[in-house]
Every structure is written in C-alpha cells, then in structure tokens.
Enzyme design. Structure first.
Site, PDB file in Angstrom:
ATOM      1  N   HIS A   9      94.704 112.317  70.687  1.00 49.46           N
ATOM      2  CA  HIS A   9      93.279 112.522  70.424  1.00 49.46           C
ATOM      3  C   HIS A   9      92.451 112.294  71.698  1.00 49.46           C
ATOM      4  CE1 HIS A   9      89.407 110.926  68.459  1.00 49.46           C
ATOM      5  NE2 HIS A   9      89.425 112.229  68.256  1.00 49.46           N
ATOM      6  N   HIS A  51      83.222 115.480  74.306  1.00 49.81           N
ATOM      7  CA  HIS A  51      83.053 115.331  72.864  1.00 49.81           C
ATOM      8  C   HIS A  51      81.600 115.318  72.424  1.00 49.81           C
ATOM      9  CE1 HIS A  51      82.639 113.051  69.078  1.00 49.81           C
ATOM     10  NE2 HIS A  51      83.763 113.662  68.728  1.00 49.81           N
TER      11      HIS A  51
END
Length: 247
Positions: A9, A51
């Site tokens: 991740h 992100h």
C-alpha cells in the site's frame, strides 16, 4: 495452497515515505508482488504519484495539487516529513515512476483526480498488460475506465459497489475488494465462484485475520504490514501442509 499476493500500500510505507521512489524500491527489495499507488493531476496536466488532494501532509509545501504547476510540485521535498534520511525525495511524476517499476513489479493504480484517458495511455505506453489493475473512488472516472479501457483489469470495493451483483453487472469489475469490517469467507468464495478475483485493504497488524485470509484463499491483500502478513502466511501454509501429509 496458492500464496496470497502482496500488494504494498503506497509502496513500503512503514519504512519509507509513501508514494515515492524510495517506498517503491523498498517494497521491491522486500518482495512485493504489486505496488499500489495513487495518481493526481497538476494544474498544467502533469500526472503525479500522490495520495492527498493537497501536498501539505507529505511534503514541505502547501496547496492543492490540482491548483499547483508541475514546476512548483517538482521543487517539493516529499521525504523529510517521514525521516531526515529521505530529504530531497521528490513527488514522482507518473511517467518516471512507471519507468522505474516496469519489468520489476506489478502495479495497482488508483486514480484519485486525473484524466483517466491520459493515465491509461501512459500505462499502455509502458506495456504493463496484465501486470496492472486500476481503480477509483470516483464514479465518473470508473465510467471513463469502462468506456475507454474495457480490457484493463479493474478493481472495485464492496462499500463502493454496494453489492457483488453491482460489482459484476454495473461496474464490470475483475477484482472485488473487501475491508476488514466486511470480509467473510463466504463472501470471498461467492465472488470467486462468480469469476472475480478477491482482495482486501487492511491497514492494521491483525495477525488473526491475516491467518484467516490465507486459509480462505483470498487472492490479494493491499496492506501496510506486509512483513507480518508474509510471516503469518508462511506459518499457516506450513501448518496446513503438515496436516495434509498426516491424512
């Protein structure tokens, strides 16, 4: 048993600043099957791996990615916030990031805010083929992906699709993703029986659940605590293999 594939991740985000070259390299060294990363687009339409909607949390700058120029973003330090040893780490341009990863690891590309067509064109340009799957929380972007790239593997989350039926018939997904709070053995097996691969996103070091996921034969885990999962998986597979040999 088939080993669960490990999706790191935002790269190896426990040991290096997320969504950077450093986190990708660390994940590759650690044996990642896939690296998950996020894509956003600058004001002058350059694609970046980051992100958040703003650069505030993960760089030394402030402001919204969509309102900043590439020249401004390229000057940012995306490493010092994590550890001074990573000072000077840039916010990666997607093109440079894909060039670094090509042929070394598979990728999971989540489009946060960007032109889906430009992202797909770049993925196609690097010829990742079946070594990539894509996703987005944006319904508009998912619609675009189905329209312009029907053959690219697409992932959708249960809490986004609403149901397995929606994932299959509306989203036309290839991979069905669960969360820690909604994953069950029966749900995994039903999705697999309907022809989908299965994945879970889990950002806690839940060794008990890790063991169950290995036993339930989920296909992918998108997680932070990859080293713990790998250790748990090895233990479970050895135990089940030993039990099979005594039968």
């Amino acid at each position: 048993m088939k080993p669960v594939q490990l999706v790191y991740h935002r790269g190896d985000s426990l040991n290096a600043p997320e969504n950077t070259f450093a986190s990708a390299e660390s994940a590759i060294v650690a044996g990642a099957d896939y690296i998950e990363f996020d894509v956003r687009q600058s004001a002058d339409e350059v694609l970046y791996v980051i992100h958040d909607a703003t650069v505030d949390r993960t760089t030394d700058g402030t402001g919204a990615i969509a309102e900043m120029t590439s020249a401004e973003i390229d000057r940012l330090d995306a490493g010092s916030w994590f550890n001074p040893a990573f000072a000077g780490e840039p916010v990666p341009r997607l093109e440079d990031f894909l060039r670094r990863l090509k042929g070394r690891v598979k990728i999971y590309c989540e489009i946060k805010q960007a032109d889906a067509g430009r992202v797909v064109d770049m993925l196609d340009g690097f010829a990742f083929g079946n070594d990539v799957f894509v996703s987005s929380f944006s319904a508009d972007i998912r619609d675009d992906l189905r329209r312009i790239a029907p053959d690219i593997r697409r992932n959708v989350q249960l809490h986004i699709a609403g149901s397995l039926e929606q994932a299959i018939h509306h989203e036309q997904a290839h991979i069905f993703e669960f969360l820690e709070e909604n994953v069950t053995r029966d749900a995994i097996h039903e999705a697999k029986a309907r022809g989908l691969e299965t994945m879970i996103f889990i950002d806690t070091p839940n060794a008990e659940l890790f063991a169950k996921l290995v036993e339930w034969q989920i296909d992918y885990v998108n997680l932070d605590y990859a080293a713990l999962f790998r250790a748990v998986q090895q233990e479970v597979m050895l135990r089940l293999d030993g039990a099979a040999q005594t039968i």
